[in-house]
Design an enzyme around this catalytic site. Structure first.
Site, PDB file in Angstrom:
ATOM      1  NE  ARG A 121     -19.816   1.281  -2.286  1.00 35.27           N
ATOM      2  CZ  ARG A 121     -21.069   1.325  -2.730  1.00 35.27           C
ATOM      3  NH1 ARG A 121     -21.356   2.089  -3.774  1.00 35.27           N
ATOM      4  NH2 ARG A 121     -22.014   0.637  -2.152  1.00 35.27           N
ATOM      5  CD  GLN A 126     -24.180   5.823   3.769  1.00 32.10           C
ATOM      6  OE1 GLN A 126     -25.047   6.313   4.485  1.00 32.10           O
ATOM      7  NE2 GLN A 126     -23.757   4.580   3.914  1.00 32.10           N
ATOM      8  CG  ASP A 129     -23.686   6.764  -3.952  1.00 26.79           C
ATOM      9  OD1 ASP A 129     -23.404   6.886  -5.160  1.00 26.79           O
ATOM     10  OD2 ASP A 129     -23.671   5.672  -3.357  1.00 26.79           O
ATOM     11  CB  SER A 132     -26.857   4.987  -4.311  1.00 27.83           C
ATOM     12  OG  SER A 132     -25.732   4.197  -4.007  1.00 27.83           O
ATOM     13  CE1 TYR A 228     -20.302  -0.590  -6.731  1.00 29.30           C
ATOM     14  CE2 TYR A 228     -18.379   0.171  -5.507  1.00 29.30           C
ATOM     15  CZ  TYR A 228     -19.537   0.436  -6.203  1.00 29.30           C
ATOM     16  OH  TYR A 228     -19.941   1.737  -6.383  1.00 29.30           O
TER      17      TYR A 228
END
Length: 369
Positions: A121, A126, A129, A132, A228
């Protein structure tokens, strides 16, 4: 698996898991990966709305499964294949990075499995990912699935026969999936609420027009690493369930998505809470694949407890396979571009992203400069 002088070959496989309708790479992304030769298993994209002719027109070569695997330097899939027919040393990129059975099968077949769940992360990862991107599709699909099973309508309606009051919806877990569920339910006209053990989630929930629910339970609110939620003890979970019962007893649709990487999902709803709910309440438990947030959840089944319905879908992104495949493919394209950013395909140790994807598996050592 070190430096190569030839153009690396990517194979895109058809999914074999029942109900899995996505494909790992869509035709539109083939032209953006000119540094690779791409072969596609015949029929790989059919369930997602992409025919073989689309892949051929984009520059892909259509082959039978065994031929595609044999030709490949990298094999792409959504779900980890069973590795049958894979020669030792093949490299597979797919989901399944936290699945012990996948890890064991890969080790036995001498396959390097790069699990997309292990992606670090960090800012530069990103755009790769997949968790996500797929969670966003899942949150949207969860609300539609819940609306389909409700006895009531989500929006307010004013008719000559009377007024239909808007339904109340709550998302338990304000990650990507939960936030997308809130946005979708609000667009459909529901009154929305959001809960998370992380106080930092309040701003995101409220930005979507939902009311943030944050019961006063000491020590039950915590943020772990990487954004998280932190794992909680059984006692903390019990006290949180009791504190949430009052809010849940006033809602019609509940979407749960609370998960902790590498752990069994926390229990947010038990039978005592369900007994206090309104008749006709529907719960969509998006954490069903990792144990569920509801004590009575059964993966991919509908469970009825009195007048309350609990549904535990494990593959919501496949409900919209065309768009979920496009997003997954975009993540995969960015990763593949990264692996070739300095020239030929490089799978040597020392790259933060690649090292994370490999997990405990050994990568070739990077040569000294």
């Amino acid at each position: 698996m070190g430096q190569n002088t030839h153009k690396a070959v990517i194979a895109v496989l058809a999914e074999t898991l029942p109900g899995e309708r996505r494909v790992a790479l869509v035709p539109a992304d083939i032209g953006k990966l000119a540094q690779y030769d791409i072969v596609v298993e015949a029929g790989a994209g059919l369930n997602a709305g992409f025919v073989d002719e689309d892949y051929s027109a984009a520059g892909g070569k259509i082959l039978a499964r065994a031929e595609a695997i044999a030709a490949a330097d990298l094999v792409l899939a959504v779900r980890a294949p069973d590795f049958a027919g894979f020669a030792p040393g093949k490299v597979v990129i797919s989901l399944g990075g936290r699945d012990a059975a996948v890890a064991d099968a890969a080790a036995k077949a001498q396959i390097l499995h790069l699990g997309m769940e292990r992606l670090p992360r960090i800012t530069r990862a990103q755009s790769m990912d997949v968790l996500s991107s797929q969670a966003s599709i899942a949150g949207y699909s969860a609300v539609l699935e819940g609306a389909r099973h409700l006895d009531t309508l989500l929006p307010m309606m004013t008719t000559a026969a009377g007024i239909v009051r808007p339904a109340k919806m709550i998302a338990l877990g304000a990650g990507v999936a939960g936030l997308q569920a809130l946005a979708t339910a609000r667009r459909l006209g529901a009154v929305t609420y959001g809960f998370d053990v992380r106080e930092a989630a309040r701003e995101q929930v409220e930005s979507l027009g939902a009311e943030f629910v944050f019961p006063d339970v000491p020590d039950a609110k915590a943020e772990g690493t990487g954004g998280y939620a932190a794992a909680q003890s059984d006692d903390q979970q019990f006290r949180l369930r009791r504190a949430l019962t009052e809010a849940l007893s006033r809602t019609n649709l509940i979407i749960t998505s609370a998960q902790i990487p590498g752990r069994v999902a926390p229990i947010l709803i038990d039978e005592e809470t369900i007994a206090a709910m309104l008749p006709g309440t529907v719960i969509i438990d998006m954490a069903a694949e990792t144990g569920g947030n509801v004590t009575i959840t059964k993966p991919d089944q509908i469970v009825r407890h009195g007048r309350v319905t609990v549904i535990g879908p494990t593959n919501l992104p496949s409900a919209a396979p065309t768009d979920s495949s496009r997003l997954y493919s975009g993540n995969m394209r960015t990763l593949l571009t990264h692996l070739c950013k300095a020239g030929p395909l490089n799978l040597q140790a020392g790259d933060e992203i690649l090292d994370a994807l490999a997990g405990d598996q050994a990568l070739p050592a990077r040569a000294a400069a």
